[in-house]
Design a protein around this motif. Sequence first.
Motif, PDB file in Angstrom:
ATOM      1  N   TRP A   1      -4.728   8.039   4.731  1.00  9.17           N
ATOM      2  CA  TRP A   1      -4.314   7.094   5.767  1.00  9.17           C
ATOM      3  C   TRP A   1      -5.007   7.378   7.088  1.00  9.17           C
ATOM      4  O   TRP A   1      -5.206   8.532   7.447  1.00  9.17           O
ATOM      5  CB  TRP A   1      -2.807   7.212   5.992  1.00  9.17           C
ATOM      6  CG  TRP A   1      -1.982   7.046   4.766  1.00  9.17           C
ATOM      7  CD1 TRP A   1      -1.666   8.011   3.840  1.00  9.17           C
ATOM      8  CD2 TRP A   1      -1.365   5.848   4.307  1.00  9.17           C
ATOM      9  NE1 TRP A   1      -0.892   7.486   2.849  1.00  9.17           N
ATOM     10  CE2 TRP A   1      -0.681   6.150   3.111  1.00  9.17           C
ATOM     11  CE3 TRP A   1      -1.312   4.547   4.797  1.00  9.17           C
ATOM     12  CZ2 TRP A   1       0.036   5.201   2.393  1.00  9.17           C
ATOM     13  CZ3 TRP A   1      -0.589   3.607   4.085  1.00  9.17           C
ATOM     14  CH2 TRP A   1       0.075   3.936   2.900  1.00  9.17           C
TER      15      TRP A   1
ATOM     16  N   LYS B   1      -3.092   9.102  -1.541  1.00  7.77           N
ATOM     17  CA  LYS B   1      -3.574   8.093  -0.591  1.00  7.77           C
ATOM     18  C   LYS B   1      -4.015   8.789   0.684  1.00  7.77           C
ATOM     19  O   LYS B   1      -3.429   9.787   1.093  1.00  7.77           O
ATOM     20  CB  LYS B   1      -2.484   7.072  -0.281  1.00  7.77           C
ATOM     21  CG  LYS B   1      -2.131   6.265  -1.512  1.00  7.77           C
ATOM     22  CD  LYS B   1      -1.180   5.156  -1.213  1.00  7.77           C
ATOM     23  CE  LYS B   1      -0.928   4.382  -2.503  1.00  7.77           C
ATOM     24  NZ  LYS B   1      -0.181   3.182  -2.307  1.00  7.77           N
TER      25      LYS B   1
ATOM     26  N   MET C   1       0.808  -1.210   0.000  1.00  7.79           N
ATOM     27  CA  MET C   1       0.000   0.000   0.000  1.00  7.79           C
ATOM     28  C   MET C   1       0.850   1.274   0.000  1.00  7.79           C
ATOM     29  O   MET C   1       0.334   2.351   0.037  1.00  7.79           O
ATOM     30  CB  MET C   1      -0.899   0.031   1.225  1.00  7.79           C
ATOM     31  CG  MET C   1      -2.144  -0.774   1.101  1.00  7.79           C
ATOM     32  SD  MET C   1      -3.262  -0.032  -0.064  1.00  7.79           S
ATOM     33  CE  MET C   1      -4.575  -1.164   0.023  1.00  7.79           C
TER      34      MET C   1
ATOM     35  N   GLN D   1      -3.710   3.831  12.983  1.00  4.38           N
ATOM     36  CA  GLN D   1      -3.407   2.440  12.632  1.00  4.38           C
ATOM     37  C   GLN D   1      -2.396   2.305  11.501  1.00  4.38           C
ATOM     38  O   GLN D   1      -1.966   1.204  11.179  1.00  4.38           O
ATOM     39  CB  GLN D   1      -4.689   1.701  12.243  1.00  4.38           C
ATOM     40  CG  GLN D   1      -5.698   1.621  13.352  1.00  4.38           C
ATOM     41  CD  GLN D   1      -6.978   0.928  12.901  1.00  4.38           C
ATOM     42  OE1 GLN D   1      -7.036   0.316  11.844  1.00  4.38           O
ATOM     43  NE2 GLN D   1      -8.007   1.029  13.716  1.00  4.38           N
ATOM     44  N   GLY D   2      -2.054   3.419  10.867  1.00  7.69           N
ATOM     45  CA  GLY D   2      -1.147   3.365   9.727  1.00  7.69           C
ATOM     46  C   GLY D   2      -1.748   2.646   8.534  1.00  7.69           C
ATOM     47  O   GLY D   2      -1.057   2.115   7.679  1.00  7.69           O
ATOM     48  N   LYS D   3      -3.069   2.640   8.454  1.00  8.64           N
ATOM     49  CA  LYS D   3      -3.805   1.907   7.426  1.00  8.64           C
ATOM     50  C   LYS D   3      -4.233   2.844   6.296  1.00  8.64           C
ATOM     51  O   LYS D   3      -4.736   3.933   6.539  1.00  8.64           O
ATOM     52  CB  LYS D   3      -5.032   1.272   8.074  1.00  8.64           C
ATOM     53  CG  LYS D   3      -5.909   0.497   7.145  1.00  8.64           C
ATOM     54  CD  LYS D   3      -7.095  -0.079   7.886  1.00  8.64           C
ATOM     55  CE  LYS D   3      -8.023  -0.800   6.952  1.00  8.64           C
ATOM     56  NZ  LYS D   3      -9.210  -1.284   7.633  1.00  8.64           N
ATOM     57  N   CYS D   4      -4.043   2.396   5.059  1.00 12.43           N
ATOM     58  CA  CYS D   4      -4.486   3.163   3.901  1.00 12.43           C
ATOM     59  C   CYS D   4      -5.992   2.952   3.730  1.00 12.43           C
ATOM     60  O   CYS D   4      -6.456   1.828   3.535  1.00 12.43           O
ATOM     61  CB  CYS D   4      -3.745   2.724   2.651  1.00 12.43           C
ATOM     62  SG  CYS D   4      -4.204   3.645   1.176  1.00 12.43           S
ATOM     63  N   LEU D   5      -6.755   4.043   3.798  1.00 12.40           N
ATOM     64  CA  LEU D   5      -8.212   3.964   3.661  1.00 12.40           C
ATOM     65  C   LEU D   5      -8.675   4.127   2.218  1.00 12.40           C
ATOM     66  O   LEU D   5      -9.693   3.576   1.818  1.00 12.40           O
ATOM     67  CB  LEU D   5      -8.874   5.051   4.507  1.00 12.40           C
ATOM     68  CG  LEU D   5      -8.646   4.994   6.007  1.00 12.40           C
ATOM     69  CD1 LEU D   5      -9.310   6.192   6.666  1.00 12.40           C
ATOM     70  CD2 LEU D   5      -9.190   3.694   6.570  1.00 12.40           C
TER      71      LEU D   5
END
Length: 64
Positions: A31, A29, A1, A35-39
């Motif tokens: 984020w 992107k 990601m 959580q360091g998550k790509c949404l």
Amino acid sequence: MFHKAAITSLTLTKDSSLLASGDKAGDVKVWLTSQGKCLKRLEEVHIQSVTALCFGNDVSHLIT
């Protein structure tokens, strides 16, 4: 990601819950910082580098 090209711009929401990053390939992107998550991944938003990013006041808009 992760980005495939060099990151050229970053912006945070006012509460720092979301980070948007733009790169040299024109991709953006969004984020979730906790959580360091790509949404969300938006590919080739621009034909060249993303030079600036800004979230709107209500966070539902991202200006590039």
